[in-house]
Scaffold this motif. Sequence first.
Motif, short mmCIF file in Angstrom:
data_model
loop_
_atom_site.label_atom_id
_atom_site.label_comp_id
_atom_site.label_asym_id
_atom_site.label_seq_id
_atom_site.Cartn_x
_atom_site.Cartn_y
_atom_site.Cartn_z
N ARG A 1 0.90 -1.39 0.47
CA ARG A 1 0.00 0.14 0.12
C ARG A 1 0.67 1.40 -0.10
O ARG A 1 1.07 2.21 -0.17
CB ARG A 1 -1.21 -0.04 1.10
N SER A 2 1.79 1.08 0.52
CA SER A 2 3.17 2.25 1.00
C SER A 2 3.23 3.23 -0.39
O SER A 2 3.18 4.43 -0.58
CB SER A 2 4.16 1.99 1.43
N ILE A 3 3.25 2.08 -1.35
CA ILE A 3 4.06 2.52 -2.81
C ILE A 3 2.79 3.29 -3.43
O ILE A 3 3.00 4.19 -4.21
CB ILE A 3 4.66 1.09 -3.40
N ARG A 4 2.00 2.71 -3.60
CA ARG A 4 0.09 3.44 -4.30
C ARG A 4 0.48 5.14 -3.67
O ARG A 4 -0.25 5.86 -4.61
CB ARG A 4 -0.71 2.54 -4.05
N GLU A 5 0.29 4.80 -2.01
CA GLU A 5 -0.18 6.25 -1.06
C GLU A 5 1.19 6.99 -2.11
O GLU A 5 0.30 8.21 -1.86
CB GLU A 5 -0.65 6.08 0.27
N ALA A 6 2.03 6.42 -2.19
CA ALA A 6 3.55 8.27 -1.99
C ALA A 6 2.96 8.95 -3.60
O ALA A 6 3.55 9.68 -3.66
CB ALA A 6 4.39 6.70 -2.58
N HIS A 7 2.02 7.70 -4.04
CA HIS A 7 1.65 8.64 -5.37
C HIS A 7 0.67 9.11 -5.72
O HIS A 7 0.28 9.29 -6.51
CB HIS A 7 1.94 7.83 -7.08
N ASP A 8 -0.32 8.62 -4.42
CA ASP A 8 -1.99 9.12 -4.49
C ASP A 8 -2.19 8.19 -5.45
O ASP A 8 -3.33 8.69 -5.94
CB ASP A 8 -2.13 10.64 -4.67
N ASN B 1 -3.31 1.60 -10.13
CA ASN B 1 -1.63 1.84 -9.72
C ASN B 1 -2.18 0.60 -11.07
O ASN B 1 -1.10 0.07 -11.16
CB ASN B 1 -1.86 0.58 -8.32
N GLU C 1 10.85 -0.91 -5.77
CA GLU C 1 10.46 -0.54 -4.46
C GLU C 1 9.34 -1.71 -3.99
O GLU C 1 9.67 -2.77 -3.20
CB GLU C 1 9.75 0.37 -3.60
N ASP D 1 8.62 2.19 -8.88
CA ASP D 1 7.47 1.39 -7.91
C ASP D 1 7.63 0.25 -8.05
O ASP D 1 7.79 -0.96 -7.11
CB ASP D 1 5.67 1.48 -8.32
#
Length: 160
Positions: free
Chosen positions: A27-34, A40, A112, A109
């Motif tokens: 989730r942190s990867i997705r949320e980093a780019h909103d 995604n 990561e 992404d």
Amino acid sequence: MLQRGEIFIQLVDEIARARGRTDLAFRSIREAHDLTEVENVVLTAVTHAPRPSTVPQIGRSLGHPRQVIQRAADALAARGLIEWQDNPDHKRARLLIPTPQGTALREGDDAEGLRLATLLTEEIDPALIARAVADLRTIRMGLNENLRVMAERDEAGDDA
């Protein structure tokens, strides 16, 4: 002994539970780019596609309604991560292609994601994961075939 249908329901439950764990981990990867989860997934589908795809093609491939994929594609296009291209094979179903910005975001992404996947699977035998991938792919292909046969039966029943 469990029947085929019961075993399949258990499989679906385990997949859902594993998906919940992996969603949390990534989730942190997705949320980093909103990005939403669907945005995604669509960006990944577009950037990893061997050739440009249409919204309906991506929807069928992922098992999502066309409208859901359309909204995600529109949002990604508005952010400059993908763009629309005329489709020589279809008047209305335009092709989706990644922009350089979309490709760069996805590549970062992916790197990561690979780092997180390595940490997440540290205590799991890679051969076990490889077997599971092969088995799930075989099951998915069988499901696809059975869905096709079921649809043909439904169509034949409608004609009667």
